[in-house]
Scaffold this active site. Structure first.
Site, PDB file in Angstrom:
ATOM      1  N   ARG A  13       1.031  46.061  49.002  1.00  0.00           N
ATOM      2  CA  ARG A  13       1.385  47.273  48.275  1.00  0.00           C
ATOM      3  C   ARG A  13       0.404  48.401  48.544  1.00  0.00           C
ATOM      4  O   ARG A  13       0.627  49.523  48.097  1.00  0.00           O
ATOM      5  CB  ARG A  13       1.299  46.979  46.769  1.00  0.00           C
ATOM      6  CG  ARG A  13       2.600  46.721  46.058  1.00  0.00           C
ATOM      7  CD  ARG A  13       2.220  46.385  44.614  1.00  0.00           C
ATOM      8  NE  ARG A  13       3.273  46.561  43.668  1.00  0.00           N
ATOM      9  CZ  ARG A  13       4.180  45.623  43.381  1.00  0.00           C
ATOM     10  NH1 ARG A  13       4.221  44.487  44.031  1.00  0.00           N
ATOM     11  NH2 ARG A  13       5.073  45.856  42.444  1.00  0.00           N
ATOM     12  N   ARG A  36      17.352  45.881  32.572  1.00  0.00           N
ATOM     13  CA  ARG A  36      16.665  44.589  32.617  1.00  0.00           C
ATOM     14  C   ARG A  36      15.749  44.445  31.399  1.00  0.00           C
ATOM     15  O   ARG A  36      15.646  43.365  30.811  1.00  0.00           O
ATOM     16  CB  ARG A  36      15.850  44.476  33.908  1.00  0.00           C
ATOM     17  CG  ARG A  36      15.125  43.138  34.050  1.00  0.00           C
ATOM     18  CD  ARG A  36      14.496  42.977  35.407  1.00  0.00           C
ATOM     19  NE  ARG A  36      13.237  43.706  35.526  1.00  0.00           N
ATOM     20  CZ  ARG A  36      12.543  43.834  36.648  1.00  0.00           C
ATOM     21  NH1 ARG A  36      13.000  43.316  37.773  1.00  0.00           N
ATOM     22  NH2 ARG A  36      11.414  44.491  36.669  1.00  0.00           N
TER      23      ARG A  36
HETATM   24  P1  ADP Z   1       8.063  45.530  40.483  1.00  0.00           P
HETATM   25  O1  ADP Z   1       8.278  45.538  41.960  1.00  0.00           O
HETATM   26  O2  ADP Z   1       9.340  45.502  39.708  1.00  0.00           O
HETATM   27  O3  ADP Z   1       7.107  46.586  40.003  1.00  0.00           O
HETATM   28  P2  ADP Z   1       6.548  43.023  40.666  1.00  0.00           P
HETATM   29  O4  ADP Z   1       7.067  41.804  40.014  1.00  0.00           O
HETATM   30  O5  ADP Z   1       6.541  43.062  42.147  1.00  0.00           O
HETATM   31  O6  ADP Z   1       7.396  44.186  40.035  1.00  0.00           O
HETATM   32  O7  ADP Z   1       5.071  43.331  40.154  1.00  0.00           O
HETATM   33  C1  ADP Z   1       4.757  43.397  38.780  1.00  0.00           C
HETATM   34  C2  ADP Z   1       3.302  43.814  38.590  1.00  0.00           C
HETATM   35  O8  ADP Z   1       2.426  42.843  39.204  1.00  0.00           O
HETATM   36  C3  ADP Z   1       2.898  45.143  39.236  1.00  0.00           C
HETATM   37  O9  ADP Z   1       3.208  46.250  38.429  1.00  0.00           O
HETATM   38  C4  ADP Z   1       1.379  44.928  39.406  1.00  0.00           C
HETATM   39  O10 ADP Z   1       0.701  45.071  38.177  1.00  0.00           O
HETATM   40  C5  ADP Z   1       1.292  43.466  39.794  1.00  0.00           C
HETATM   41  N1  ADP Z   1       1.362  43.291  41.271  1.00  0.00           N
HETATM   42  C6  ADP Z   1       2.343  42.625  41.943  1.00  0.00           C
HETATM   43  N2  ADP Z   1       2.095  42.643  43.264  1.00  0.00           N
HETATM   44  C7  ADP Z   1       0.943  43.342  43.440  1.00  0.00           C
HETATM   45  C8  ADP Z   1       0.182  43.728  44.574  1.00  0.00           C
HETATM   46  N3  ADP Z   1       0.544  43.390  45.818  1.00  0.00           N
HETATM   47  N4  ADP Z   1      -0.953  44.449  44.365  1.00  0.00           N
HETATM   48  C9  ADP Z   1      -1.344  44.781  43.136  1.00  0.00           C
HETATM   49  N5  ADP Z   1      -0.665  44.467  42.031  1.00  0.00           N
HETATM   50  C10 ADP Z   1       0.462  43.755  42.160  1.00  0.00           C
END
Ligand code: ADP
Length: 193
Positions: free
Chosen positions: A89, A128
């Protein structure tokens, strides 16, 4: 051996498509969001660290996230390929993923970008929230997650585009229709189940 990454804004349907594609290709879907949520639910040390961060819609710090993914990729089931959802990300995470894969002499085969309109995904996430009650699905937090996506994650698409890895797929429409679009675009690169 297929090494894929799904990228797109929160609510674009990455998790749903990741599960289906992983099954089709016989590879594990690795979702950092799911890993973090499971740790929060089980009140592990990691879960206690990340709960407030997630509830605020912030990113978990790169060093923590990178270490978790590196460990997960070293598990036996990922040796034959994997599908990453929600990671990388940030640019730091891209660099770390490159490094971990290079250690094994491997690299990504394709990056599937799921394209979806902001208002559409916000309304999906609010729906959701009403149905499942995810604690980071309030409107303010959703808007913040969208903002962080645009600011920090969308630029990664350019990085992968320069490597000619990106396949852009329209994320609007029924789940099965979107799956078919993804399968077709992967097939156009010779990536088949
Ligand atoms: P969405 O894509 O719907 O925001 P995710 O399930 O992918 O939801 O992620 C939920 C939360 O988990 C994010 O808002 C963040 O806090 C954390 N998170 C997930 N993946 C990462 C990542 N690669 N780096 C940093 N934080 C992450």
């Amino acid at each position: 051996m297929t090494r894929l990454l799904l990228i797109g804004p929160p609510g674009a349907g990455k998790g749903t498509q990741a599960t289906i594609l992983a099954e089709t290709f016989g590879i594990p879907a690795i979702s950092t969001g799911d890993i973090f949520r499971a740790n929060v639910a089980n009140q592990t040390e990691l879960g206690l660290k990340v709960k407030a961060i997630m509830d605020a819609g912030e990113f978990v710090p790169d060093d923590l996230t990178n270490a978790i993914v590196a460990d997960r990729l070293r598990e036996a089931d990922a040796a034959g390929g994997f599908l990453l959802d929600g990671y990388p990300r940030t640019l730091d995470q891209v660099n770390e993923l490159d490094r971990v894969l290079a250690e094994d002499g491997t690299a990504l085969d394709a990056v599937v970008q799921i394209v979806a309109d902001t208002e559409e995904v916000v309304s999906r996430l609010l729906k959701r929230a009403r149905e499942q009650g995810r604690t980071d699905d309030t409107e303010d937090v959703i808007r913040h997650r969208m903002h962080l996506y645009a600011e920090q994650t969308a630029p990664l698409i350019d990085v992968y585009q320069k490597r000619d890895l990106v396949l852009s797929v329209d994320g609007l429409g029924e789940v099965s229709v979107v799956t078919e679009r993804i399968r077709e675009s992967l097939a156009s690169r010779g990536i088949t189940a």
